[in-house]
Design a protein around this motif. Structure first.
Motif, mmCIF file in Angstrom:
data_model
loop_
_atom_site.group_PDB
_atom_site.id
_atom_site.type_symbol
_atom_site.label_atom_id
_atom_site.label_comp_id
_atom_site.label_asym_id
_atom_site.label_seq_id
_atom_site.Cartn_x
_atom_site.Cartn_y
_atom_site.Cartn_z
ATOM 1 N N LEU A 494 6.719 -6.990 -1.915
ATOM 2 C CA LEU A 494 5.283 -7.180 -2.021
ATOM 3 C C LEU A 494 4.884 -8.605 -1.700
ATOM 4 N N ASN A 495 5.843 -9.519 -1.753
ATOM 5 C CA ASN A 495 5.593 -10.922 -1.424
ATOM 6 C C ASN A 495 6.150 -11.304 -0.065
ATOM 7 N N ASP A 496 6.476 -10.316 0.749
ATOM 8 C CA ASP A 496 7.043 -10.599 2.060
ATOM 9 C C ASP A 496 6.020 -11.316 2.938
ATOM 10 N N SER A 497 6.502 -12.148 3.854
ATOM 11 C CA SER A 497 5.595 -12.876 4.748
ATOM 12 C C SER A 497 4.899 -11.954 5.735
ATOM 13 N N SER A 498 5.448 -10.771 5.953
ATOM 14 C CA SER A 498 4.852 -9.820 6.898
ATOM 15 C C SER A 498 3.875 -8.892 6.189
ATOM 16 N N GLU A 511 3.316 6.214 -4.107
ATOM 17 C CA GLU A 511 3.664 7.613 -4.341
ATOM 18 C C GLU A 511 4.506 7.798 -5.596
ATOM 19 N N ILE A 512 4.793 6.704 -6.306
ATOM 20 C CA ILE A 512 5.532 6.802 -7.565
ATOM 21 C C ILE A 512 4.534 6.994 -8.696
ATOM 22 N N ASN A 513 4.666 8.086 -9.423
ATOM 23 C CA ASN A 513 3.712 8.386 -10.499
ATOM 24 C C ASN A 513 4.077 7.611 -11.759
ATOM 25 N N SER A 514 3.769 6.322 -11.712
ATOM 26 C CA SER A 514 4.074 5.460 -12.850
ATOM 27 C C SER A 514 3.115 4.279 -12.838
ATOM 28 N N THR A 515 2.757 3.824 -14.013
ATOM 29 C CA THR A 515 1.936 2.618 -14.129
ATOM 30 C C THR A 515 2.771 1.429 -14.612
ATOM 31 N N ASP A 516 4.080 1.563 -14.547
ATOM 32 C CA ASP A 516 4.969 0.509 -15.044
ATOM 33 C C ASP A 516 4.954 -0.734 -14.172
ATOM 34 N N TYR A 517 4.503 -0.587 -12.926
ATOM 35 C CA TYR A 517 4.650 -1.693 -11.977
ATOM 36 C C TYR A 517 3.315 -2.294 -11.568
ATOM 37 N N THR A 518 2.252 -1.941 -12.275
ATOM 38 C CA THR A 518 0.922 -2.371 -11.840
ATOM 39 C C THR A 518 0.752 -3.888 -11.854
ATOM 40 N N THR A 519 1.462 -4.565 -12.736
ATOM 41 C CA THR A 519 1.356 -6.025 -12.790
ATOM 42 C C THR A 519 1.690 -6.649 -11.444
ATOM 43 N N TYR A 520 2.620 -6.027 -10.733
ATOM 44 C CA TYR A 520 3.039 -6.565 -9.440
ATOM 45 C C TYR A 520 2.067 -6.189 -8.318
ATOM 46 N N LEU A 521 1.229 -5.181 -8.562
ATOM 47 C CA LEU A 521 0.338 -4.683 -7.519
ATOM 48 C C LEU A 521 -1.000 -5.400 -7.481
ATOM 49 N N PHE A 522 -1.474 -5.856 -8.630
ATOM 50 C CA PHE A 522 -2.796 -6.474 -8.674
ATOM 51 C C PHE A 522 -2.965 -7.637 -7.695
ATOM 52 N N ALA A 536 -3.064 -1.245 -1.615
ATOM 53 C CA ALA A 536 -2.834 -1.681 -2.995
ATOM 54 C C ALA A 536 -3.762 -0.938 -3.949
ATOM 55 N N PHE A 537 -5.015 -0.763 -3.546
ATOM 56 C CA PHE A 537 -5.966 -0.048 -4.400
ATOM 57 C C PHE A 537 -5.502 1.386 -4.628
ATOM 58 N N TYR A 538 -5.042 2.033 -3.570
ATOM 59 C CA TYR A 538 -4.546 3.402 -3.724
ATOM 60 C C TYR A 538 -3.347 3.435 -4.670
ATOM 61 N N ALA A 539 -2.439 2.476 -4.521
ATOM 62 C CA ALA A 539 -1.254 2.437 -5.386
ATOM 63 C C ALA A 539 -1.646 2.254 -6.846
ATOM 64 N N LEU A 540 -2.786 1.613 -7.093
ATOM 65 C CA LEU A 540 -3.271 1.401 -8.457
ATOM 66 C C LEU A 540 -4.170 2.549 -8.923
ATOM 67 N N GLY A 541 -4.226 3.611 -8.154
ATOM 68 C CA GLY A 541 -5.171 4.690 -8.414
ATOM 69 C C GLY A 541 -5.031 5.344 -9.767
ATOM 70 N N GLY A 542 -3.878 5.262 -10.398
ATOM 71 C CA GLY A 542 -3.681 5.906 -11.693
ATOM 72 C C GLY A 542 -4.336 5.181 -12.849
ATOM 73 N N LEU A 543 -4.874 3.999 -12.604
ATOM 74 C CA LEU A 543 -5.493 3.222 -13.673
ATOM 75 C C LEU A 543 -6.978 3.530 -13.787
ATOM 76 N N THR A 544 -7.506 3.359 -14.983
ATOM 77 C CA THR A 544 -8.955 3.358 -15.160
ATOM 78 C C THR A 544 -9.456 1.930 -14.953
ATOM 79 N N GLU A 545 -10.742 1.795 -14.724
ATOM 80 C CA GLU A 545 -11.285 0.453 -14.481
ATOM 81 C C GLU A 545 -11.173 -0.421 -15.728
ATOM 82 N N ASN A 546 -11.127 0.207 -16.897
ATOM 83 C CA ASN A 546 -10.961 -0.567 -18.132
ATOM 84 C C ASN A 546 -9.581 -1.195 -18.240
ATOM 85 N N GLN A 547 -8.621 -0.675 -17.480
ATOM 86 C CA GLN A 547 -7.263 -1.212 -17.524
ATOM 87 C C GLN A 547 -7.046 -2.353 -16.540
#
Length: 757
Positions: A494-498, A511-522, A536-547
Motif C-alpha cells: 500500500l506504500n509502494d512508489s507505484s 475482496e477480503i471480508n474483514s475490517t481488521d486492516y482498515t487502519t492501513y487503508l485510510f 481505497a473507498f471500496y475496500a473500506l466499504g464494510g465500515l459505517t461513516e461513524n467508524q
C-alpha cells in the motif's frame, strides 16, 4: 474497440490462469513520473469540472500557426476517426450488395444522399437502418446507425478498405440478437465503447433511469485539441502577444513533455482500461481518469504477450524501452502517426546496426522477413478481422517458456512447420541458455498455478526494477494463493512508489471480508491518484461513516463522491452494476445487492460470473427457488463448468432432495475431478440414501486423487465401521494414527471399534 469477451464460463473462472536491451536508450534508469503517495491531508485533487465546448476552436484555428503539423495530421487516422456519413467519407459501395455471415444477411444500399443497411435488429427481425457516421479509414471502415434514446450502434459488418469487400468483424463468433454482444446492444454501443477516444471533449451523459444517452462532443474527430487540450486560451494569448508570446503550460503533449508523462497522455485512448471519472478534462494524470487493464488470463498470455485487444499501452509499459524513457514519438510521427523510418532503420536510432542488423545476430538473410527486427521482437495478431497489431513489449523470443506454459514465440509463429522443441534447441545453439530472468518467467509461473507460482509472484512483486504493470499483475495474481499469513505482507505494498501497484493491492484487499486492516487503508483516501482513492473507498466499504476516524472524515466524504461518480460512469456495464452490488454487500444491504446483480443481468444475460454471485446470494438468504433457477440457467448456458453442479447439489441436499443432489454431484465430479469436496459430499449423500457401495466408491475415487487426505480417509474408515467392516475400518484407523499422530480422535476411533474375535 474491443467487444468480444470469452464466452466460456469455465475459462472465465479457471486459474490455469529477454535478453536485456544491451544499449540504454536513456541515462536515468530510475526516472519516475509517478511519485509516492502524498500524506498531506489537504492534498489537492484534480477537479472533475467539464470544459465548455466553446474553449475548443477546431482544427482550422490551429492550422493558421501550425501548418506543417496540420499537413501531417490531415487525412490521418486521428483526422478520420469519425466523420458524418456522406459519399466523400463512405468508402464502401452501398450499391445493393448483400453479405451473409452466421446466418444473417445484410443488404447495403443508398437512397438519394443517404446510406442504409437492412439487417437483423435487437428484436430478431430485419429492419432498415440509416448510416449516420463512418468510423476509421484503413484497414477497415465501420458504420454507425442511430437508435432511440440517443444510442448509436456500430455495425458488426465492416468494409475492408484494402480488399474492397464487406466482412464480419468476428466471423467465428455466433451472437444471438438478445445478447449483449449483438451489434445493436451494449457490446457495440458507440456512446460508451467508442466515443471517448474517437471524438473531442466527449460527455457520455448516460441516464440510468431511462437507459438512454445524450452524448455530446465539441469536435467530431480526434482533433488537434483532443490531444493538446482546449486551444482558446492559447490562441487568445498568441493573437494578443504575437512574437512576444511565450508558452504558459496550458497545452498538453508539447515538445519537452517527459517521456513517461507523454506515454500516459497517449495511453488515454491507446489502452484497455476501466473508467474512473465521469469525463476527461485534461486535469490530473491518466490515473485520475482511467485504470489500465492488468495482465490477466483471457486478455494476455500468461507471460504478458498480447492476446485479446490490449491497445499497445499495456504491452509497451512492460518493455525495457519504456523503462529507459523511450516514448511514443521516438518511433511515430505525432501528427501523421506514421513510423519515422522504414525497416530496421527505425530500431537503429538506438541499436548499433553493425551489432544487431546482421546475420551474426538474427541468423537470417539481411533483406528477408526474418531479418526484420520487428518480426522477432514485435510479433502481432489480427484483431477485428483484418487489423494486424504488433506487441509493443519488445521481447526476445522464449521458446523455453512456450514449452512450459504454452505461450507463443516468434520462432514458431514464423516457422509454422516447426514446433517449440525445435525452436528451443535452435535458440540454444545460436544464443546459448539465457543467463537472465525476465519478469515473464515469474509471471507465467504464478498465473499458471504451478507448484512454485506463489513464490514466483512474491519475487516479482518485491522487485522494484521490474515493470509496474508486471508487479501489479503479480499482486493481483496472489489472490488465488493467499492465506491470512499473506495479508501482512500484502499491506506493505500500500506504500509502494507505484500507484498501479497500490491500486492492485487495494483490489485484492477489497475482496477480503474483514475490517481488521482498515487502519492501513485510510491513508490511501489521500492518495494523489483518483483511481487509487476510489479503490481505497471500496475496500473500506464494510465500515459505517461513524467508524471513520475524525482526521479522515472530510476526505472520506470527498472520495465518497468520487466513488459514486465512478459507479455512475460504469452503470451501463454488467461489471459496473456488479461492483455496485458488491459494495452494497459490504454494507450489509442484501436487498440492494440483489437488485444490482439483477440489473447487471438485464444488461448482459450471459454474464454467468454475475449470475453465480446472484445465485449464491439467493442461496445464502433463503431464496432457494430463485437460487435453483439461476444455477440451472448457468448449467444450461455453461454445461462444462463444474462448480455450478456442485452448488446446485448442495442446495438440493439442503432441501432434502438427495437423489437429485447425487445426480448433480456426479456431473460435478466429471467436470472438476480435482475437487476434493465433491467426493466427500457425494459419499455422504450416497450414505444418506443407503447406497453403501457407492458411498465407499465415491470416497475411494477421491483418495485416488488425494491418497493421504485426512478427511477422506476418516470418512472411509467411518463408513467401514458403520457397515460392519471392522477389519478394514481398523486398518484405515491405524493409517490415520501414523499419518496424523497429534490428532487423538483417530486413536479414540480405534478404541471404540469392536474387539477382534
Amino acid at each position: 474497440m474491443s467487444f468480444i469477451k470469452m464466452r466460456s464460463f469455465s475459462k472465465l473462472f479457471s486459474f490455469s490462469l529477454l535478453f536485456s536491451v544491451l544499449l540504454s536508450c536513456g541515462d536515468d534508469k530510475k526516472a519516475e513520473y509517478e511519485k509516492v503517495p502524498q500524506k498531506n491531508p489537504n492534498a489537492i485533487f484534480a477537479s472533475t469540472a467539464q470544459i465548455a465546448d466553446a474553449n475548443f476552436l477546431g482544427d482550422d484555428a490551429c492550422k493558421q500557426c501550425h501548418q506543417a503539423e496540420f499537413k501531417d495530421w490531415e487525412g490521418s487516422h486521428h483526422d478520420k476517426a469519425m466523420q458524418l456519413a456522406k459519399r466523400e467519407t463512405i468508402l464502401a459501395d452501398f450499391d445493393g450488395e448483400k453479405f451473409n455471415s452466421q446466418g444473417i444477411t445484410s443488404k447495403f444500399y443508398s437512397k438519394g444522399d443517404d446510406f442504409f443497411v437492412n439487417t437483423e435488429g435487437p428484436d430478431g427481425n430485419y429492419h432498415d437502418y440509416k448510416i449516420i457516421y463512418t468510423f476509421g479509414i484503413t484497414p477497415l471502415q465501420q458504420y454507425i446507425v442511430e437508435f432511440p434514446d440517443g444510442r448509436f450502434q456500430c455495425l458488426r459488418t465492416a468494409w475492408d478498405t484494402e480488399k474492397n469487400k464487406w466482412f464480419d468483424l468476428y466471423p467465428d463468433f455466433k451472437v444471438v440478437h438478445s445478447e449483449w454482444l449483438h451489434w445493436s446492444r451494449g457490446g457495440l454501443n458507440w456512446n460508451t465503447m467508442c466515443s471517448d477516444c474517437h471524438s473531442t471533449n466527449v460527455r457520455k451523459n448516460y441516464k440510468e433511469e431511462t437507459n438512454g444517452y445524450n452524448t455530446e462532443f465539441a469536435l467530431i474527430n480526434v482533433s488537434c485539441e483532443a490531444c493538446h487540450g482546449p486551444g482558446k486560451e492559447h490562441a487568445d494569448k498568441a493573437t494578443k502577444l504575437g512574437e512576444n508570446y511565450k508558452a504558459s503550460g496550458s497545452m498538453q503533449m508539447i515538445p519537452g513533455t517527459q517521456p513517461k508523462k507523454l506515454v500516459d497522455q497517449c495511453a488515454r485512448c491507446h489502452m484497455r482500461r476501466e473508467q474512473i471519472s465521469e469525463l476527461f478534462n485534461f486535469e490530473g494524470t491518466m490515473l485520475d481518469h482511467y485504470f489500465p487493464q492488468l495482465i490477466t488470463e483471457r486478455l494476455y498470455h500468461l507471460d504478458g504477450q498480447i492476446l485479446d485487444e490490449d491497445y499497445v499501452y499495456g504491452s509497451f509499459v512492460q518493455s525495457k524501452m519504456y523503462l529507459n524513457d523511450v516514448t511514443c514519438t521516438d518511433c511515430h510521427n505525432a501528427h501523421s502517426l506514421e513510423l519515422k523510418f522504414e525497416g530496421n532503420q527505425l530500431c537503429a536510432q538506438c541499436h548499433v546496426p553493425e551489432q544487431y542488423d546482421t546475420p551474426k545476430h538474427h541468423f537470417h538473410e539481411v533483406v528477408s522477413e526474418g531479418g526484420q527486427c520487428i518480426n522477432c521482437h514485435m510479433t502481432g495478431r489480427f484483431y477485428m478481422g483484418n487489423d494486424f497489431r504488433r506487441d509493443h513489449s519488445f521481447r526476445i523470443p522464449r521458446p523455453d517458456l512456450s514449452l512450459k506454459y504454452g505461450t507463443p514465440n516468434a520462432c514458431t509463429q514464423c516457422h509454422d512447420d516447426k514446433d517449440d522443441e525445435w525452436a528451443w534447441q535452435t535458440f540454444q545453439e545460436q544464443y546459448g541458455v539465457p543467463d537472465y530472468q525476465h519478469f515473464s518467467e515469474l509471471l507465467a509461473s504464478g498465473l499458471s498455478g504451478d507448484p512454485h507460482g506463489k513464490e514466483s509472484l512474491l519475487t516479482l512483486m518485491n522487485d522494484t526494477l521490474q515493470p509496474e504493470i508486471a508487479r501489479a499483475s503479480a499482486v493481483r495474481g496472489l489472490q488465488y494463493y493467499m492465506n491470512e499469513n499473506d495479508v501482512a505482507n500484502l499491506i506493505t505494498f500500500l506504500n509502494d512508489s507505484s500507484p498501479v501497484v497500490r491500486a492492485s493491492t487495494l483490489d485484492v484487499l477489497g475482496e477480503i471480508n474483514s475490517t481488521d486492516y482498515t487502519t492501513y487503508l485510510f491513508p490511501l483516501l489521500k492518495d494523489p491518484k483518483r483511481s487509487v482513492r476510489v479503490k481505497a473507498f471500496y475496500a473500506l466499504g464494510g465500515l459505517t461513516e461513524n467508524q471513520v476516524p475524525a482526521d479522515y472524515k472530510e476526505v472520506y466524504q470527498k472520495v465518497k463522491t468520487e466513488f459514486l461518480t465512478y459507479l455512475e460512469a460504469t452503470a451501463e456495464f454488467a461489471g459496473g452494476k456488479a461492483k455496485e452490488a458488491n459494495y452494497h454487500l459490504k454494507k450489509g444491504d442484501v436487498a440492494n445487492a440483489i437488485d444490482n446483480y439483477e440489473k447487471a443481468l438485464k444488461i448482459d444475460n450471459l454474464n454467468n460470473m454475475v449470475r453465480t454471485s446472484l445465485a449464491n446470494l439467493y442461496y445464502r438468504n433463503g431464496k432457494l427457488n430463485e437460487a435453483e433457477t439461476a444455477f440451472k440457467l448457468i448449467i444450461k448456458q455453461e454445461p462444462e463448468y463444474g462448480p455450478t453442479y456442485y452448488s446446485l447439489a448442495l442446495l438440493l441436499a439442503e432441501t432434502g432432495r438427495n437423489n437429485e443432489a447425487i445426480i448433480q454431484l456426479e456431473k460435478a465430479m466429471t467436470h472438476m475431478p480435482e475437487n476434493l469436496r465433491v467426493y466427500y459430499n457425494l459419499g455422504l449423500l450416497y450414505d444418506s440414501v443407503n447406497e453403501t457401495k457407492k458411498a465407499k466408491e465415491a470416497i475411494i475415487k477421491g483418495l485416488k486423487v488425494y491418497p493421504s487426505n485426512e478427511e477422506l480417509l476418516y470418512t472411509l474408515a467411518f463408513f467401514h465401521s458403520k457397515y460392519g467392516e471392522i477389519d478394514r475400518a481398523r486398518e484405515i484407523g491405524l493409517q490415520l494414527v501414523q499419518l496424523f499422530p497429534n490428532n487423538t480422535n483417530y486413536s479414540n476411533f480405534l478404541r471404540q471399534l469392536p474387539a477382534l474375535d
